[in-house]
Design a protein around this motif. Structure first.
Motif, short mmCIF file in Angstrom:
data_model
loop_
_atom_site.label_atom_id
_atom_site.label_comp_id
_atom_site.label_asym_id
_atom_site.label_seq_id
_atom_site.Cartn_x
_atom_site.Cartn_y
_atom_site.Cartn_z
N ARG A 85 0.82 -1.21 0.00
CA ARG A 85 0.00 0.00 0.00
C ARG A 85 0.86 1.27 0.00
O ARG A 85 0.50 2.28 -0.58
CB ARG A 85 -0.90 0.02 1.23
CG ARG A 85 -1.91 -1.10 1.27
CD ARG A 85 -2.65 -1.08 2.59
NE ARG A 85 -3.56 -2.21 2.69
CZ ARG A 85 -3.92 -2.77 3.83
NH1 ARG A 85 -3.47 -2.29 4.98
NH2 ARG A 85 -4.74 -3.79 3.82
N SER A 86 1.97 1.21 0.72
CA SER A 86 2.79 2.41 0.92
C SER A 86 3.92 2.57 -0.08
O SER A 86 4.42 3.68 -0.29
CB SER A 86 3.39 2.38 2.33
OG SER A 86 4.35 1.33 2.44
N GLY A 114 8.65 2.53 -8.36
CA GLY A 114 7.37 3.14 -8.72
C GLY A 114 6.62 3.77 -7.56
O GLY A 114 5.52 4.30 -7.75
N SER A 115 7.19 3.75 -6.37
CA SER A 115 6.51 4.29 -5.19
C SER A 115 6.46 5.81 -5.22
O SER A 115 7.39 6.47 -5.65
CB SER A 115 7.24 3.85 -3.92
OG SER A 115 6.70 4.48 -2.79
N ASN A 120 3.87 11.67 -1.43
CA ASN A 120 2.59 11.70 -0.70
C ASN A 120 2.76 11.79 0.82
O ASN A 120 1.78 11.81 1.54
CB ASN A 120 1.70 10.52 -1.10
CG ASN A 120 2.20 9.18 -0.60
OD1 ASN A 120 2.94 9.07 0.37
ND2 ASN A 120 1.79 8.12 -1.29
N GLY A 121 3.99 11.82 1.30
CA GLY A 121 4.25 11.99 2.73
C GLY A 121 4.32 10.71 3.54
O GLY A 121 4.63 10.76 4.74
N MET A 122 4.05 9.56 2.94
CA MET A 122 4.09 8.31 3.71
C MET A 122 5.49 8.01 4.22
O MET A 122 5.66 7.55 5.35
CB MET A 122 3.57 7.13 2.87
CG MET A 122 3.55 5.80 3.63
SD MET A 122 2.61 5.79 5.18
CE MET A 122 0.94 5.85 4.55
N ALA A 123 6.52 8.28 3.42
CA ALA A 123 7.89 8.03 3.87
C ALA A 123 8.18 8.85 5.14
O ALA A 123 8.75 8.33 6.11
CB ALA A 123 8.89 8.36 2.78
N TRP A 138 17.96 3.48 8.41
CA TRP A 138 18.50 3.81 7.10
C TRP A 138 17.35 3.92 6.11
O TRP A 138 16.36 3.19 6.22
CB TRP A 138 19.45 2.72 6.62
CG TRP A 138 20.68 2.60 7.46
CD1 TRP A 138 20.84 1.88 8.61
CD2 TRP A 138 21.94 3.23 7.21
NE1 TRP A 138 22.11 2.02 9.10
CE2 TRP A 138 22.82 2.84 8.26
CE3 TRP A 138 22.42 4.07 6.21
CZ2 TRP A 138 24.13 3.27 8.32
CZ3 TRP A 138 23.73 4.50 6.27
CH2 TRP A 138 24.57 4.11 7.32
N PHE A 139 17.50 4.79 5.13
CA PHE A 139 16.52 4.92 4.05
C PHE A 139 17.24 4.64 2.75
O PHE A 139 18.30 5.21 2.48
CB PHE A 139 15.91 6.33 4.03
CG PHE A 139 14.84 6.50 2.99
CD1 PHE A 139 13.53 6.12 3.27
CD2 PHE A 139 15.14 7.01 1.74
CE1 PHE A 139 12.54 6.26 2.31
CE2 PHE A 139 14.15 7.16 0.78
CZ PHE A 139 12.85 6.78 1.07
N SER A 140 16.66 3.78 1.92
CA SER A 140 17.25 3.45 0.64
C SER A 140 16.24 3.72 -0.47
O SER A 140 15.11 3.24 -0.41
CB SER A 140 17.65 1.96 0.62
OG SER A 140 18.08 1.59 -0.66
N ASP A 141 16.67 4.51 -1.45
CA ASP A 141 15.78 4.81 -2.57
C ASP A 141 16.15 4.00 -3.81
O ASP A 141 15.68 4.27 -4.90
CB ASP A 141 15.79 6.30 -2.89
CG ASP A 141 17.14 6.81 -3.39
OD1 ASP A 141 18.10 6.00 -3.50
OD2 ASP A 141 17.24 8.02 -3.66
#
Length: 186
Positions: A85-86, A114-115, A120-123, A138-141
């Motif tokens: 969903r997110s 594709g996110s 949309n602010g979910m991250a 950690w955040f990975s794009d």
């Protein structure tokens, strides 16, 4: 794996009874699996993944029976944060030979292909929840991996061993105590 599952439960709490994977199969494609009974590379769909989910769900490997994304354990994450969903897959990471003390045991928030979770602010919502704990995040794009928690003013003295400013000494000391065992070379 048993120790990792216990560590996850100690750090994040048990799997929530009211949360199920449902139609989500993000982990079946995104994650690398390297266990004694099953292996697959990251980014490649599991050979058992079908249009209806796991084709061998009743007899799936032990790793698939015992691994749960952080959304399944954290009630503070909204229902909309479920990976399908997110567009975010949140997992605990265990790195046997970390490059720094924040990589040994950490939470990794992966932005799925594709996110629109950033737009949309979910991250931001997910990171706000996860950054409340004494666990590196950690955040990975897909292109780069960034340390989101602790903040740079805390991370720098923890990593360098330099004295912390007076107003940050207690927090820096807490991170050093919790994660000092993961300092490379120890």
């Amino acid at each position: 794996m048993h120790d990792a599952a216990n560590l996850e439960t100690n750090m994040l709490g048990p799997v929530l009874a009211d949360r199920s994977c449902g139609d989500c199969t993000a982990c079946c494609t995104v994650l690398q699996v390297a266990s004694p009974d099953f292996a697959k590379p990251a980014g490649v769909p599991c050979a058992h993944l079908t249009a209806n989910g796991c084709g061998i769900h009743a007899v799936r490997p032990h790793i698939c029976r015992t691994w749960f994304c952080v959304w399944r354990r954290q009630a503070d994450l909204p229902d909309a944060a479920r990976p399908d969903r997110s567009g975010l897959l949140v997992s605990m990471n265990f790195v046997p030979k970390p490059q720094n003390c924040f990589e040994g045991v950490s939470i990794n928030v992966r932005l799925l292909a594709g996110s629109d979770a950033i737009e949309n602010g979910m991250a931001a919502r997910v990171l706000d929840v996860l950054c409340e704990y004494l666990i590196p995040v950690w955040f990975s794009d897909g292109d780069k991996k960034m340390l989101m928690h602790p903040t740079p003013d805390i991370a720098r003295p923890v990593l360098s061993g330099a004295p912390a400013p007076a107003e940050l000494q207690d927090e820096v000391a807490a991170w050093r105590e919790q994660y000092g065992m993961f300092v490379p070379g120890r």
